[in-house]
Every structure is written in C-alpha cells, then in structure tokens.
Design a protein around this motif. Structure first.
Motif, mmCIF file in Angstrom:
data_model
loop_
_atom_site.group_PDB
_atom_site.id
_atom_site.type_symbol
_atom_site.label_atom_id
_atom_site.label_comp_id
_atom_site.label_asym_id
_atom_site.label_seq_id
_atom_site.Cartn_x
_atom_site.Cartn_y
_atom_site.Cartn_z
ATOM 1 N N GLN A 53 0.824 -1.207 0.000
ATOM 2 C CA GLN A 53 0.000 0.000 0.000
ATOM 3 C C GLN A 53 0.860 1.259 0.000
ATOM 4 O OE1 GLN A 53 -0.348 -2.715 1.833
ATOM 5 N NE2 GLN A 53 -2.417 -2.907 2.714
ATOM 6 N N ARG A 54 1.978 1.190 0.742
ATOM 7 C CA ARG A 54 2.894 2.332 0.804
ATOM 8 C C ARG A 54 3.528 2.579 -0.562
ATOM 9 N NH1 ARG A 54 4.935 5.634 5.392
ATOM 10 N NH2 ARG A 54 6.667 6.777 4.457
ATOM 11 N N ARG A 57 0.998 4.118 -2.842
ATOM 12 C CA ARG A 57 0.785 5.516 -2.462
ATOM 13 C C ARG A 57 1.915 6.398 -2.952
ATOM 14 N NH1 ARG A 57 -0.407 5.748 3.579
ATOM 15 N NH2 ARG A 57 1.873 5.631 3.764
ATOM 16 N N GLU A 58 3.152 5.917 -2.831
ATOM 17 C CA GLU A 58 4.306 6.686 -3.299
ATOM 18 C C GLU A 58 4.279 6.829 -4.821
ATOM 19 O OE1 GLU A 58 6.489 8.339 -1.615
ATOM 20 O OE2 GLU A 58 5.644 7.729 0.309
ATOM 21 N N ARG A 61 1.709 9.395 -5.668
ATOM 22 C CA ARG A 61 2.200 10.745 -5.358
ATOM 23 C C ARG A 61 3.179 11.228 -6.433
ATOM 24 N NH1 ARG A 61 4.087 9.750 -0.638
ATOM 25 N NH2 ARG A 61 2.227 10.374 0.516
#
Length: 281
Positions: A53-54, A57-58, A61
C-alpha cells in the motif's frame, strides 16, 4: 499512553524481515488493563504489513507530481470545468495569461460569467460533442482573451471528478500559426507577381515517376493554359538522364536548351528557351 493519558496507540514504522528486506508496518493497540491510578498494565493490538500500500501511495504521489509539473508548464491554456454549468474547478497558468485573470478570480465562476466565449453557440457545440462522443478534438472556437478575440482549437473529454461530470480541456491559440500562414501567402503572392513581371517560370520534374510541376508563368511562356499537358521535349534527354542517374556531377546545376512545342500544335515553330535547374535532394 502508558501514563494513561491516551486510550489507543498507532504507529507506522519500518523493520527488517527475516530475509533482510525493509517492510513498512503499522501497529494499532489499546489498553486492556490499568492499575488503580489509571496507568496501563497491559496492551492489546495488531501489526499490519502495509509495504505494498505504501509503494502504491508513493507511486501515485509521484504520478500526481509529474502531472502537476506538465499541467502547470503546459504552454496551452488548460483547465477543468463542471459540465452542467461551466463552472471552473481548476485552470493552469497559461489560462490565466489567456484571459488576463488570476486563478483565484476564475475558479468558482462560470465561463459565461467571465465572458470567455465569443459565441455561446460554440460552447454548446463543444458540450454536444462531449455528450455524443465523450470527447472533441481540434474544434475551431474563438474566445475572448485579455487582448481581444483569440481564435484557436479546443480539445476536451469528459471525466467524473468527485462524483461530478466534468470537462477537461486544452485550448491551443492558433493566432501565431494563422499570422505565419498569412505571411507565407503574402510572400507567395509577391513571388508570383515578381515571376510574372520577370517572365520567370519555375518547374520541377521527376523523370522516373513521370511527374512534374510547372508554375503558371512557365505555362504562359510556352503558350499553354495552366494545367494543360506539358511538352515532353522541354529539356534534352541527355542532361536529364544524367541528373536522374546521379553521379559525380548529379547535383551540379543543369543548363540546357530544349525545343518547346505544345502537343498537337504542328503549325507552331519549335522555339528554344533556356532552362536552368538542379537535382532536388
């Protein structure tokens, strides 16, 4: 939390797994036992691996950052409007320059309130195209810019943003292209006039393809109507064949005299005229 001032705890951190890889973990817990003073004696909770998930998300972004850079530096005016009423939700700096207003004075107002459209029928044409096909490309429109009317091409498509049907658009200012086109046409007219005055005819031949071009002056010099079949003996075969074959002097200027006799006109005498040319690269 251990002092009893917070009922729950949550933390996000990195840790190495048994293979030596860094993993992102989020821990959540709450107090399940306290002493008489309220201090926490026992905690209960769970850990969750959020590495994927991280990473997503990165990546999102980074994608948004790239989009923002492109959107903000785009030389063409662009923005997002609500399809129902034309209210601007966002515009880029190029749109600000086009209408001569700051973003803060544009967002939240409609295109009709700002008087962007020179002809509201053109906006309706864009809206109709979006409803029928979902997008329009290169539609000629005229907008009211800060310096006057600006003709250009509108491209847009529909997108659902925050539950609302919106129009994402890009407007290309065609003023400069139109000015350059008009300058080229003017130069061409002047060149044609100079050709008539100097009796200078321009020609081009493609020997292998059997195709060629003659200017109107060239036709007039040979006594032919523009577009009429061209004489086949205008340039001698020998130099023309040399140019077609190439060779050491293939790009040297060709100077030759050829008989110009209009086809089917046996009563006219053969006339000799100079022809100067060079092989096109």
């Amino acid at each position: 939390m251990l002092a009893g001032r917070e009922p729950t705890v949550q933390a996000e951190y990195r840790m190495r797994d048994d293979l030596g890889r860094w993993r992102w973990v989020v821990s959540r817990g709450h107090a399940v036992q306290r002493d008489a003073s309220g201090r926490v004696l026992r905690l209960s909770g769970m850990d969750l691996d959020i590495t994927e998930q991280r990473e997503i998300r990165e990546a999102l972004r980074a994608s948004e950052a790239r989009y923002s850079i492109i959107y903000q530096t785009l030389p063409d005016a662009a923005g997002i409007t609500r399809l129902s009423d034309g209210c601007y939700l966002d515009v880029n700096p190029a749109f600000e320059r086009l209408v001569g207003k700051l973003r803060a004075h544009i967002v939240g107002r409609t295109s009709l309130e700002l008087g962007v459209w020179a002809d509201t029928a053109e906006r309706q044409r864009v809206v109709d195209g979006l409803r029928e096909k979902g997008e329009v490309r290169g539609l000629p429109v005229t907008v009211c810019g800060s310096t006057g009317l600006v003709a250009g091409l509108m491209s847009a498509r529909t997108e659902v943003i925050d539950g609302q049907r919106c129009m994402v658009f890009v407007f290309h200012d065609a003023t400069q292209e139109q000015r350059i086109r008009e300058e080229l046409l003017t130069s061409n007219r002047l060149l044609r006039q100079a050709g008539w005055m100097a009796r200078l005819g321009a020609w081009e031949e493609a020997p292998e393809a059997g195709a060629g071009y003659w200017s109107d002056v060239c036709y007039a010099i040979h006594g032919l109507a523009p577009g009429a079949p061209r004489p086949r003996t205008t340039v001698r075969r020998t130099p023309r064949a040399r140019m077609a074959r190439g060779g050491a002097r293939a790009h040297a200027p060709l100077r030759a005299h050829g008989p110009a006799l209009a086809p089917g006109d046996a009563d006219r005498p053969r006339r000799w005229r100079p022809a100067v040319g060079a092989r096109a690269r």
